[in-house]
Design a protein around this motif. Structure first.
Motif, short mmCIF file in Angstrom:
data_model
loop_
_atom_site.label_atom_id
_atom_site.label_comp_id
_atom_site.label_asym_id
_atom_site.label_seq_id
_atom_site.Cartn_x
_atom_site.Cartn_y
_atom_site.Cartn_z
N ILE A 18 0.85 -1.28 0.18
CA ILE A 18 -0.15 0.03 -0.03
C ILE A 18 0.82 1.07 0.01
N VAL A 19 0.79 2.13 -1.04
CA VAL A 19 1.59 3.16 -0.91
C VAL A 19 0.78 4.47 -0.60
N VAL A 20 1.51 5.52 0.32
CA VAL A 20 0.91 6.38 0.39
C VAL A 20 1.58 7.75 -0.41
N ILE A 21 0.84 8.74 -0.83
CA ILE A 21 1.39 9.72 -1.75
C ILE A 21 0.94 11.11 -1.22
N GLU A 22 1.67 12.06 -0.90
CA GLU A 22 0.98 13.29 -0.54
C GLU A 22 0.48 13.91 -1.65
N ALA A 23 -0.31 14.81 -1.67
CA ALA A 23 -1.38 15.36 -2.55
C ALA A 23 -0.57 16.61 -3.04
N THR A 24 0.37 16.48 -4.22
CA THR A 24 0.88 17.48 -5.02
C THR A 24 0.38 17.90 -6.44
N GLU A 25 0.96 18.59 -7.32
CA GLU A 25 0.49 18.57 -8.73
C GLU A 25 0.58 17.39 -9.48
N ASN A 26 1.64 16.35 -9.10
CA ASN A 26 1.73 15.15 -9.76
C ASN A 26 1.29 13.99 -9.03
N ALA A 27 0.27 14.31 -7.98
CA ALA A 27 0.02 12.96 -7.29
C ALA A 27 -0.73 11.97 -8.22
N MET A 28 -1.47 12.53 -8.89
CA MET A 28 -2.45 11.67 -10.01
C MET A 28 -1.53 10.88 -10.68
N SER A 29 -0.59 11.53 -11.53
CA SER A 29 0.30 10.89 -12.29
C SER A 29 0.97 9.66 -11.82
N ALA A 30 1.55 10.07 -10.39
CA ALA A 30 2.46 9.04 -9.72
C ALA A 30 1.30 8.04 -9.43
N ALA A 31 0.21 8.25 -8.82
CA ALA A 31 -0.74 7.30 -8.44
C ALA A 31 -0.96 6.16 -9.65
N ALA A 32 -1.39 7.12 -10.86
CA ALA A 32 -1.61 6.07 -12.29
C ALA A 32 -0.60 5.22 -12.46
N PRO A 45 -3.37 14.60 1.96
CA PRO A 45 -3.25 15.93 2.13
C PRO A 45 -1.89 16.19 2.79
N ARG A 46 -1.02 16.97 2.54
CA ARG A 46 0.48 17.07 2.88
C ARG A 46 0.27 17.53 4.47
N SER A 47 -0.68 18.28 4.84
CA SER A 47 -0.77 18.58 6.30
C SER A 47 -0.96 17.30 7.19
N ARG A 48 -1.29 16.33 6.71
CA ARG A 48 -1.73 15.10 7.54
C ARG A 48 -0.10 14.26 7.46
N LEU A 49 0.62 14.60 6.75
CA LEU A 49 2.08 13.93 6.77
C LEU A 49 2.94 14.71 7.65
N THR A 50 3.52 13.75 8.52
CA THR A 50 4.60 14.29 9.64
C THR A 50 5.37 13.42 9.83
N CYS A 56 2.58 4.97 7.53
CA CYS A 56 1.82 3.71 7.80
C CYS A 56 1.42 3.58 9.24
N TRP A 57 1.71 4.17 10.17
CA TRP A 57 1.22 4.12 11.37
C TRP A 57 -0.35 4.78 11.28
N PHE A 63 -6.23 6.99 10.88
CA PHE A 63 -6.24 8.52 10.57
C PHE A 63 -5.62 9.22 9.99
N LEU A 64 -5.42 8.40 8.72
CA LEU A 64 -4.93 9.01 7.64
C LEU A 64 -6.16 9.28 6.47
N PRO A 65 -6.58 10.43 6.27
CA PRO A 65 -7.56 11.05 5.19
C PRO A 65 -7.09 10.64 4.07
N GLU A 66 -7.89 10.01 2.95
CA GLU A 66 -7.69 9.95 1.74
C GLU A 66 -8.43 10.75 0.77
N VAL A 67 -7.52 11.43 -0.06
CA VAL A 67 -8.06 12.16 -1.38
C VAL A 67 -8.76 11.29 -2.39
N TRP A 68 -10.03 11.59 -2.73
CA TRP A 68 -10.65 10.82 -3.59
C TRP A 68 -9.88 10.67 -4.94
N ILE A 69 -9.77 9.60 -5.39
CA ILE A 69 -9.10 9.65 -6.92
C ILE A 69 -10.25 9.10 -8.06
#
Length: 106
Positions: A18-32, A45-50, A56-57, A63-69
């Motif tokens: 399972i791969v987690v990517i922070e939401a940036t301009e290229n996130a959709m391309s990377a996910a594809a 969202p970037r604010s949720r990654l610290t 992974c935790w 507690f990791l919100p997902e952006v709809w793809i």
């Protein structure tokens, strides 16, 4: 981001990852690019990654919100609407230029 490097990285992943990517301009391309090689790709969202709490935790604890793809038909429709808006704006600009030229000529 280079596609060949992304594909080389994706080839190293296993189908049950399972791969987690922070939401940036290229996130959709990377996910594809990564999506076919793994079980799931999550864009968050970037604010949720610290650094203090690994993604992974947060994912494991829920507690990791997902952006709809969006699916491919929705992405194609978005591209079509975006292109139409670009054409309408370009047509308006050209129309204004022609009107200003005709106004100066008279």
């Amino acid at each position: 981001m280079r596609r060949d490097l992304l594909e080389a990285f994706a080839a190293k992943l296993s189908p049950d990852d399972i791969v987690v990517i922070e939401a940036t301009e290229n996130a959709m391309s990377a996910a594809a690019g990564i999506g076919p090689h793994v079980e799931k790709v999550i864009i968050t969202p970037r604010s949720r990654l610290t650094r203090s709490t690994p993604a992974c935790w947060r994912y494991a604890s829920g507690f990791l919100p997902e952006v709809w793809i969006p699916d491919e038909p929705t992405q194609a429709l978005r591209r079509q609407v975006t292109r139409r808006n670009q054409i309408v704006r370009q047509r308006s600009r050209l129309k204004n230029i022609i009107q200003s030229i005709l106004h100066i000529a008279t």
